[in-house]
Write a protein that holds these residues in place. Structure first.
Motif, PDB file in Angstrom:
ATOM      1  N   LEU A   1     -19.352  26.129  46.972  1.00 19.09           N
ATOM      2  CA  LEU A   1     -18.219  25.920  46.077  1.00 19.09           C
ATOM      3  C   LEU A   1     -17.196  27.027  46.262  1.00 19.09           C
ATOM      4  CD1 LEU A   1     -20.145  25.201  42.736  1.00 19.09           C
ATOM      5  CD2 LEU A   1     -19.318  23.525  44.373  1.00 19.09           C
ATOM      6  N   VAL A   2     -15.968  26.727  45.898  1.00 20.16           N
ATOM      7  CA  VAL A   2     -14.898  27.721  45.865  1.00 20.16           C
ATOM      8  C   VAL A   2     -14.312  27.693  44.460  1.00 20.16           C
ATOM      9  CG1 VAL A   2     -12.715  28.500  46.849  1.00 20.16           C
ATOM     10  CG2 VAL A   2     -14.385  27.314  48.299  1.00 20.16           C
ATOM     11  N   VAL A   3     -14.204  28.856  43.836  1.00 23.68           N
ATOM     12  CA  VAL A   3     -13.633  28.947  42.501  1.00 23.68           C
ATOM     13  C   VAL A   3     -12.231  29.537  42.620  1.00 23.68           C
ATOM     14  CG1 VAL A   3     -13.920  29.845  40.161  1.00 23.68           C
ATOM     15  CG2 VAL A   3     -15.935  29.291  41.546  1.00 23.68           C
ATOM     16  N   VAL A   4     -11.248  28.839  42.065  1.00 23.57           N
ATOM     17  CA  VAL A   4      -9.860  29.284  42.154  1.00 23.57           C
ATOM     18  C   VAL A   4      -9.234  29.329  40.766  1.00 23.57           C
ATOM     19  CG1 VAL A   4      -9.617  28.281  44.467  1.00 23.57           C
ATOM     20  CG2 VAL A   4      -8.928  26.940  42.463  1.00 23.57           C
ATOM     21  N   GLU A   5      -8.087  30.005  40.686  1.00 25.36           N
ATOM     22  CA  GLU A   5      -7.320  29.948  39.455  1.00 25.36           C
ATOM     23  C   GLU A   5      -6.840  28.510  39.250  1.00 25.36           C
ATOM     24  OE1 GLU A   5      -4.135  32.758  39.765  1.00 25.36           O
ATOM     25  OE2 GLU A   5      -5.349  34.388  38.946  1.00 25.36           O
ATOM     26  N   ASN A   6      -6.907  28.044  38.032  1.00 26.84           N
ATOM     27  CA  ASN A   6      -6.509  26.660  37.766  1.00 26.84           C
ATOM     28  C   ASN A   6      -4.991  26.544  37.717  1.00 26.84           C
ATOM     29  OD1 ASN A   6      -6.156  24.037  36.861  1.00 26.84           O
ATOM     30  ND2 ASN A   6      -7.830  24.133  35.417  1.00 26.84           N
ATOM     31  N   PRO A   7      -4.396  25.759  38.626  1.00 22.11           N
ATOM     32  CA  PRO A   7      -2.937  25.601  38.638  1.00 22.11           C
ATOM     33  C   PRO A   7      -2.421  24.616  37.598  1.00 22.11           C
ATOM     34  CG  PRO A   7      -3.888  24.334  40.430  1.00 22.11           C
ATOM     35  CD  PRO A   7      -5.039  25.050  39.763  1.00 22.11           C
ATOM     36  N   GLY A   8      -3.244  24.288  36.618  1.00 21.52           N
ATOM     37  CA  GLY A   8      -2.807  23.389  35.554  1.00 21.52           C
ATOM     38  C   GLY A   8      -3.474  22.031  35.567  1.00 21.52           C
TER      39      GLY A   8
ATOM     40  N   GLU B   1      -1.271  20.989  44.529  1.00 28.15           N
ATOM     41  CA  GLU B   1      -1.096  22.298  43.896  1.00 28.15           C
ATOM     42  C   GLU B   1      -2.313  23.206  44.094  1.00 28.15           C
ATOM     43  OE1 GLU B   1      -1.728  19.413  40.326  1.00 28.15           O
ATOM     44  OE2 GLU B   1      -1.278  19.293  42.479  1.00 28.15           O
ATOM     45  N   ILE B   2      -3.450  22.626  44.479  1.00 25.71           N
ATOM     46  CA  ILE B   2      -4.643  23.432  44.716  1.00 25.71           C
ATOM     47  C   ILE B   2      -4.463  24.345  45.940  1.00 25.71           C
ATOM     48  CG2 ILE B   2      -7.075  23.284  45.461  1.00 25.71           C
ATOM     49  CD1 ILE B   2      -7.345  20.843  43.644  1.00 25.71           C
ATOM     50  N   ALA B   3      -3.635  23.926  46.885  1.00 28.78           N
ATOM     51  CA  ALA B   3      -3.463  24.673  48.143  1.00 28.78           C
ATOM     52  C   ALA B   3      -3.035  26.112  47.901  1.00 28.78           C
ATOM     53  CB  ALA B   3      -2.464  23.957  49.047  1.00 28.78           C
ATOM     54  N   GLY B   4      -2.215  26.351  46.897  1.00 26.68           N
ATOM     55  CA  GLY B   4      -1.713  27.704  46.656  1.00 26.68           C
ATOM     56  C   GLY B   4      -2.482  28.482  45.603  1.00 26.68           C
ATOM     57  N   ALA B   5      -3.569  27.929  45.096  1.00 28.97           N
ATOM     58  CA  ALA B   5      -4.312  28.603  44.034  1.00 28.97           C
ATOM     59  C   ALA B   5      -5.070  29.819  44.575  1.00 28.97           C
ATOM     60  CB  ALA B   5      -5.290  27.622  43.382  1.00 28.97           C
ATOM     61  N   ARG B   6      -5.055  30.905  43.828  1.00 35.30           N
ATOM     62  CA  ARG B   6      -5.739  32.131  44.254  1.00 35.30           C
ATOM     63  C   ARG B   6      -7.250  31.964  44.147  1.00 35.30           C
ATOM     64  NH1 ARG B   6      -7.283  37.261  41.979  1.00 35.30           N
ATOM     65  NH2 ARG B   6      -6.708  36.538  39.887  1.00 35.30           N
ATOM     66  N   VAL B   7      -7.942  32.328  45.208  1.00 33.12           N
ATOM     67  CA  VAL B   7      -9.408  32.228  45.217  1.00 33.12           C
ATOM     68  C   VAL B   7     -10.002  33.359  44.388  1.00 33.12           C
ATOM     69  CG1 VAL B   7     -11.474  32.312  46.655  1.00 33.12           C
ATOM     70  CG2 VAL B   7      -9.441  31.073  47.456  1.00 33.12           C
ATOM     71  N   LEU B   8     -10.902  32.996  43.480  1.00 31.26           N
ATOM     72  CA  LEU B   8     -11.563  33.972  42.618  1.00 31.26           C
ATOM     73  C   LEU B   8     -12.947  34.355  43.129  1.00 31.26           C
ATOM     74  CD1 LEU B   8     -10.659  32.442  39.129  1.00 31.26           C
ATOM     75  CD2 LEU B   8      -9.465  34.269  40.370  1.00 31.26           C
ATOM     76  N   GLU B   9     -13.680  33.370  43.631  1.00 34.01           N
ATOM     77  CA  GLU B   9     -15.017  33.665  44.156  1.00 34.01           C
ATOM     78  C   GLU B   9     -15.542  32.488  44.969  1.00 34.01           C
ATOM     79  OE1 GLU B   9     -18.444  33.622  41.472  1.00 34.01           O
ATOM     80  OE2 GLU B   9     -17.115  32.954  39.855  1.00 34.01           O
ATOM     81  N   HIS B  10     -16.597  32.774  45.720  1.00 31.67           N
ATOM     82  CA  HIS B  10     -17.309  31.758  46.494  1.00 31.67           C
ATOM     83  C   HIS B  10     -18.742  31.691  45.969  1.00 31.67           C
ATOM     84  CE1 HIS B  10     -14.117  31.424  49.543  1.00 31.67           C
ATOM     85  NE2 HIS B  10     -13.954  32.723  49.341  1.00 31.67           N
ATOM     86  N   ARG B  11     -19.296  30.490  45.925  1.00 25.05           N
ATOM     87  CA  ARG B  11     -20.658  30.307  45.426  1.00 25.05           C
ATOM     88  C   ARG B  11     -21.453  29.416  46.366  1.00 25.05           C
ATOM     89  NH1 ARG B  11     -19.474  28.456  39.163  1.00 25.05           N
ATOM     90  NH2 ARG B  11     -18.378  30.342  38.453  1.00 25.05           N
ATOM     91  N   VAL B  12     -22.749  29.688  46.437  1.00 26.21           N
ATOM     92  CA  VAL B  12     -23.669  28.835  47.194  1.00 26.21           C
ATOM     93  C   VAL B  12     -24.925  28.629  46.367  1.00 26.21           C
ATOM     94  CG1 VAL B  12     -25.125  28.627  49.243  1.00 26.21           C
ATOM     95  CG2 VAL B  12     -22.831  29.604  49.447  1.00 26.21           C
ATOM     96  N   GLY B  13     -25.386  27.390  46.283  1.00 26.80           N
ATOM     97  CA  GLY B  13     -26.635  27.078  45.599  1.00 26.80           C
ATOM     98  C   GLY B  13     -27.464  26.127  46.448  1.00 26.80           C
ATOM     99  N   LEU B  14     -28.767  26.207  46.275  1.00 28.08           N
ATOM    100  CA  LEU B  14     -29.679  25.331  47.015  1.00 28.08           C
ATOM    101  C   LEU B  14     -30.300  24.346  46.039  1.00 28.08           C
ATOM    102  CD1 LEU B  14     -31.466  27.984  49.291  1.00 28.08           C
ATOM    103  CD2 LEU B  14     -29.349  26.697  49.724  1.00 28.08           C
ATOM    104  N   ARG B  15     -29.852  23.095  46.105  1.00 26.44           N
ATOM    105  CA  ARG B  15     -30.390  22.066  45.209  1.00 26.44           C
ATOM    106  C   ARG B  15     -31.845  21.775  45.587  1.00 26.44           C
ATOM    107  NH1 ARG B  15     -25.532  19.961  47.399  1.00 26.44           N
ATOM    108  NH2 ARG B  15     -23.783  19.853  45.926  1.00 26.44           N
ATOM    109  N   PRO B  16     -32.744  21.664  44.611  1.00 29.62           N
ATOM    110  CA  PRO B  16     -34.159  21.400  44.900  1.00 29.62           C
ATOM    111  C   PRO B  16     -34.432  19.904  45.046  1.00 29.62           C
ATOM    112  CG  PRO B  16     -33.896  21.793  42.567  1.00 29.62           C
ATOM    113  CD  PRO B  16     -32.517  21.929  43.178  1.00 29.62           C
ATOM    114  N   ALA B  17     -34.230  19.377  46.236  1.00 31.60           N
ATOM    115  CA  ALA B  17     -34.354  17.940  46.457  1.00 31.60           C
ATOM    116  C   ALA B  17     -35.801  17.539  46.735  1.00 31.60           C
ATOM    117  CB  ALA B  17     -33.468  17.507  47.618  1.00 31.60           C
ATOM    118  N   ARG B  18     -36.111  16.302  46.375  1.00 31.86           N
ATOM    119  CA  ARG B  18     -37.436  15.729  46.618  1.00 31.86           C
ATOM    120  C   ARG B  18     -37.254  14.215  46.657  1.00 31.86           C
ATOM    121  NH1 ARG B  18     -42.335  14.352  43.883  1.00 31.86           N
ATOM    122  NH2 ARG B  18     -44.190  15.345  44.813  1.00 31.86           N
ATOM    123  N   ASP B  19     -38.140  13.507  47.316  1.00 31.22           N
ATOM    124  CA  ASP B  19     -38.024  12.053  47.352  1.00 31.22           C
ATOM    125  C   ASP B  19     -38.002  11.460  45.953  1.00 31.22           C
ATOM    126  OD1 ASP B  19     -37.950  12.131  50.075  1.00 31.22           O
ATOM    127  OD2 ASP B  19     -40.056  11.615  50.367  1.00 31.22           O
ATOM    128  N   ALA B  20     -38.705  12.108  45.022  1.00 30.35           N
ATOM    129  CA  ALA B  20     -38.696  11.690  43.624  1.00 30.35           C
ATOM    130  C   ALA B  20     -39.020  12.899  42.762  1.00 30.35           C
ATOM    131  CB  ALA B  20     -39.723  10.582  43.371  1.00 30.35           C
TER     132      ALA B  20
END
Length: 317
Positions: free
Chosen positions: A192-199, A256-275
């Motif tokens: 994910l990329v977290v940016v300032e919200n341009p509205g 308008e997202i193109a010019g938004a200032r980046v605040l942080e980057h995030r990475v998560g590992l979803r715990p997937a399983r067939d069920a």
């Protein structure tokens, strides 16, 4: 080994599934301890964009029932968003039609309708769904657990049998791969990329012709952009090229997202399983073991439904 009194439960895992399950148990009068390797703010749950919708989870019929049970709770929590982190927000599920949703959701989400051409440049579904600010919600879960008498202890676990209680609930997510062990649990990497919200006030989930995802979720003071779903990828380091592609895909939907200032980057590992594995079992010494893991990308969506079922399974028989 001597164990505590009959009502004691140790929940292993301190993400949204573990904390919600612990709350459900504690509010039924059980004495609950949560054992977690790391604090909630460093778990995969903290990374989640956290829109309520059953994404990448099986079995679908059970997941929908768990999701609807959770929806009831989130709708109530949305009355106090500053405290709970939950609010009802409007947006578009791209590449989705009313016929694909089915009666299971239509009956509970009466505002569902086809998105207009102004709202989305393709087939889409306008919906009002719970959107969760996980930084607030995880803290609120911790506080609600404490109010019910539960405690959280930071400790690593090498074997579920280490838990010193008559009932152990396994909510370890991806950790279950080694701890159970269950090799069918695998990571699905999300960046994910977290940016300032341009509205931007509405959320959007879209899938391009090449299968690439783009989504944005307005959270207080920021806009969360996504995303990826890389199966069997273990790296928790943000990839700059992936981040640029995420911003580019989202900006194609809202320039308008193109010019938004980046605040942080995030990475998560979803715990997937067939069920999802939600069932009662036993430890080698006969003590009750309840498994509650493998929720993929829908942990927040099904957390309360699964927690209540896990609490029932943990009850004496």
């Amino acid at each position: 080994m001597a164990y505590e009194q009959h009502g004691d439960v140790v929940v292993v895992g301190g993400g949204v599934i573990g904390l919600t399950t612990a709350v459900a148990l504690a509010e039924r009068g059980r004495r609950v301890r949560v054992w977690t390797r790391e604090p909630a703010e460093r778990t995969t749950s903290a990374v989640a964009g956290a829109l309520w919708w059953p994404y990448r989870i099986e079995p679908l019929a059970r997941a929908r029932a768990w999701a609807l049970g959770s929806l009831d709770v989130y709708e109530d929590l949305a009355a106090d968003p500053e405290a709970t982190g939950v609010r009802m927000a409007e947006g578009v599920l791209g590449e989705t039609g009313l016929e694909e949703v089915g009666a299971w959701a239509a009956a509970r989400l009466p505002g569902l309708r086809a998105a207009t051409a102004e709202e989305y440049g393709g087939a889409g579904l306008w919906a009002r769904l719970p959107l969760v600010d996980m930084s607030v919600h995880l803290r609120w879960l911790h506080e609600r657990l404490s109010a019910a008498g539960g405690v959280v202890e930071e400790r690593a676990v090498a074997d579920l049998a280490e838990a010193d209680a008559p009932v152990v609930v396994n909510c370890t997510g991806l950790g279950a791969r080694e701890l159970v062990p269950d090799p069918s649990v695998r990571p699905v990497r999300g960046q994910l990329v977290v940016v300032e919200n341009p509205g931007i006030r509405t959320w959007l989930v879209s899938t391009g012709p090449d299968g690439a995802m783009a989504y944005f979720f307005p959270q207080p003071g920021r806009l969360v952009l996504g995303g990826t779903a890389e199966e069997d990828a273990w790296s928790r380091e943000p990839d700059p090229a992936v981040a640029e592609a995420i911003v580019r895909r989202c900006a194609a939907l809202r320039p308008e997202i193109a010019g938004a200032r980046v605040l942080e980057h995030r990475v998560g590992l979803r715990p997937a399983r067939d069920a999802v594995r939600l069932e009662r079992a036993a430890l080698p010494d006969g003590r009750v073991l309840v498994h509650n893991y493998g929720h993929g990308g829908a942990g927040v969506t099904v957390a309360w439904g699964c927690a209540r079922e896990a609490a029932e399974l943990a009850a004496p028989r």
